[in-house]
Write a protein that holds these residues in place. Structure first.
Motif, PDB file in Angstrom:
ATOM      1  N   GLY A 272      40.888  34.290  49.034  1.00 34.39           N
ATOM      2  CA  GLY A 272      41.810  34.214  47.914  1.00 34.39           C
ATOM      3  C   GLY A 272      41.464  35.110  46.742  1.00 34.39           C
ATOM      4  N   VAL A 273      40.549  36.065  46.961  1.00 43.30           N
ATOM      5  CA  VAL A 273      40.139  36.990  45.908  1.00 43.30           C
ATOM      6  C   VAL A 273      40.819  38.341  46.118  1.00 43.30           C
ATOM      7  CG1 VAL A 273      38.181  38.196  44.859  1.00 43.30           C
ATOM      8  CG2 VAL A 273      37.904  35.857  45.700  1.00 43.30           C
ATOM      9  N   ASP A 274      41.359  38.909  45.039  1.00 44.38           N
ATOM     10  CA  ASP A 274      41.970  40.235  45.129  1.00 44.38           C
ATOM     11  C   ASP A 274      40.881  41.255  45.437  1.00 44.38           C
ATOM     12  OD1 ASP A 274      43.299  42.620  44.873  1.00 44.38           O
ATOM     13  OD2 ASP A 274      43.552  42.489  42.699  1.00 44.38           O
ATOM     14  N   PRO A 275      40.839  41.827  46.640  1.00 44.33           N
ATOM     15  CA  PRO A 275      39.746  42.742  47.004  1.00 44.33           C
ATOM     16  C   PRO A 275      39.805  44.081  46.275  1.00 44.33           C
ATOM     17  CG  PRO A 275      41.394  42.701  48.740  1.00 44.33           C
ATOM     18  CD  PRO A 275      41.806  41.646  47.744  1.00 44.33           C
ATOM     19  N   THR A 276      40.945  44.384  45.635  1.00 38.96           N
ATOM     20  CA  THR A 276      41.045  45.645  44.897  1.00 38.96           C
ATOM     21  C   THR A 276      40.663  45.470  43.436  1.00 38.96           C
ATOM     22  OG1 THR A 276      43.351  45.388  44.161  1.00 38.96           O
ATOM     23  CG2 THR A 276      42.988  46.242  46.387  1.00 38.96           C
ATOM     24  N   PHE A 277      40.549  44.208  43.000  1.00 37.39           N
ATOM     25  CA  PHE A 277      40.235  43.913  41.606  1.00 37.39           C
ATOM     26  C   PHE A 277      41.179  44.683  40.684  1.00 37.39           C
ATOM     27  CE2 PHE A 277      36.434  43.135  44.109  1.00 37.39           C
ATOM     28  CZ  PHE A 277      36.115  41.840  43.724  1.00 37.39           C
ATOM     29  N   THR A 278      42.476  44.342  40.850  1.00 39.22           N
ATOM     30  CA  THR A 278      43.595  44.996  40.150  1.00 39.22           C
ATOM     31  C   THR A 278      43.525  46.516  40.300  1.00 39.22           C
ATOM     32  OG1 THR A 278      42.431  44.936  38.015  1.00 39.22           O
ATOM     33  CG2 THR A 278      43.919  43.095  38.525  1.00 39.22           C
ATOM     34  N   ASP A 279      43.336  46.939  41.537  1.00 38.61           N
ATOM     35  CA  ASP A 279      43.361  48.353  41.952  1.00 38.61           C
ATOM     36  C   ASP A 279      42.221  49.187  41.379  1.00 38.61           C
ATOM     37  OD1 ASP A 279      44.483  50.008  43.758  1.00 38.61           O
ATOM     38  OD2 ASP A 279      46.079  50.751  42.462  1.00 38.61           O
TER      39      ASP A 279
END
Length: 446
Positions: A272-279
């Motif tokens: 559930g973590v955004d792997p791009t960290f807001t791109d």
């Protein structure tokens, strides 16, 4: 200090604070500036003249202070870092521009250190900080109410329309606003402990409310975590130091591994973590690729991002990251600026040495409220640097305020109580380390 001298000191303090916390152009129009403009094309001569003039006045004031020997310490490490950055500037695409930015960085360090030496004591420091930051917070709220098209991100902005609705106040971006307001929370809590109870509580509450509406998820999530880590650090310094270093190393490993490893980023996504960290991952991949090509000398101080060479490179056809303003990671940014030696020296200056300062300050007989303030700011800044690039920022409140905390921790670590009789012939050497209330034993000095 005479009444006129005290008045000028207060004016100079607020002038420096206002320059970094408010700037010459508050509420910038988001549709007149483009982040794709190369550094060389965005140089502001008027701004440079203002900073040089202000720094000159500050330097003259501090050189007349008995505490002038405390300016820009530790001298040896900072001198080595400066020499290395000057050397790596030779490898920049525009060495003259790199050297100009290095000079500017020195002036910012000078001003940040000076605001701790200009006030005559801790009481005046707390009062001036409260006045200056209360005005900055109020100005941001004024913008949200009266100038929403400038103080709130809009869908009509030239860039980052997805941020519509996020508050940025008089700052240029919501991430800067959120981080600045976290600092303001810390200052509000400090003001509460120094006799400005109502104002301090109001500042802390207003700043925290602003953080929530700025949409700065990183800053909002870090605020309670940093308060907890600082509490642990105060009571168990060794455990706090271990948590700090392991946290910084571990977090950076997670972030950068996710940028280059598809399997690891998939694992984060499944959690559930955004792997791009807001791109940000696109920026980090580009940065790591560039670092691999020049791991020792880097690309010169602030001479890689937003340059014509990068815009015209082959990578401009494959990734949008060439338009990024910085690495969005302060530690990676130092590898870009000056390679492994630059990162090592910056890490010692900003992480390792302050750990020792904090330990000594917490054991010393000085103002605990001020030590706690600097500790919170320092810890927050170090973790913020994992997702932003605050180090050596030439404008804005983040780098300036972090420097105040780093220099402040050193002053607090080297402070000690002396008798009134011994201190009476001269003014205290370290005004910023003075307690808000005079202890019966005497004045606190260095």
């Amino acid at each position: 200090m005479s009444r006129d001298g005290a008045g000028f000191a207060a004016f100079l303090f607020l002038l420096v604070l206002g320059y970094f916390w408010i700037g010459l152009n508050p509420f910038p129009d988001p549709n007149t500036t483009s982040l794709s403009t190369p550094y060389g094309a965005s140089s502001n001569v008027f701004n440079q003249l203002i900073v040089v003039a202000m720094s000159g006045i500050v330097l003259i004031k501090v050189l007349r202070n008995p505490a002038r020997h405390l300016l820009l310490r530790p001298h040896g490490l900072l001198a080595c870092l400066l020499i290395w950055l000057l050397f790596t500037g030779l490898f920049a695409g525009d060495p003259a521009a790199a050297y100009r930015r290095i000079v500017f960085a020195i002036l910012v360090c000078l001003c940040a250190n000076a605001v701790l030496l200009i006030p005559r004591d801790g009481r005046q420091f707390a009062r001036l900080m409260s006045v200056g930051l209360a005005f900055a917070i109020g100005l941001s709220y004024f913008g949200v109410i009266a100038l929403p098209h400038l103080a709130i991100h809009q869908a009509t902005d030239a860039l980052e329309q997805s941020l519509a609705g996020d508050w940025r106040g008089h700052f240029g971006h919501k991430n800067v606003a959120a981080a600045a307001m976290v600092y303001a929370v810390f200052f509000g809590l400090y003001a509460r402990r120094t006799g400005h109870t109502r104002l301090g509580l109001l500042m802390a509450a207003a700043a925290a409310f602003f953080v929530l509406h700025a949409g700065g998820k990183t800053s909002a999530a870090m605020l309670p975590g940093i308060l907890l880590l600082a509490w642990i650090f105060e009571r168990w310094p060794k455990a706090g130091a271990v948590m700090l270093v392991s946290g910084l190393v571990g977090l950076n490993l997670v972030l950068l591994t996710a940028a280059v490893s598809t399997s690891f980023s998939s694992l984060l996504a499944s959690a559930g973590v955004d792997p791009t960290f807001t791109d940000r991952s696109s920026i980090w991949r580009l940065a790591l690729s560039a670092i691999a090509a020049r791991p020792v000398v880097g690309y010169g101080f602030q001479s890689f991002w937003q340059t014509e060479a990068l815009f015209n490179s082959g990578q401009a056809m494959t990734t949008w990251a060439v338009t990024a303003a910085n690495s969005h990671n302060g530690y990676v940014e130092q590898l870009i600026n000056g390679g492994i030696p630059a990162l090592a020296m910056v890490f010692v200056w900003l992480v390792i040495l302050p750990i020792g300062y904090a330990k000594r300050a917490l054991k010393g007989r000085n103002d605990p409220a001020m030590t706690r303030l600097f500790l919170r700011i320092w810890l927050f800044s170090l973790f913020l640097a994992c997702l932003e690039s605050p180090f050596f920022g030439n404008s804005g409140p983040i780098w300036f305020t972090m420097l105040v905390a780093v220099f402040g921790l050193r002053l607090q670590a080297n402070a000690g109580l002396v008798s009134d009789a011994a201190a009476a012939p001269a003014l205290p050497a370290n005004g910023a380390a003075l307690p808000t209330e005079r202890p019966r034993q005497g004045l606190l000095t260095s």
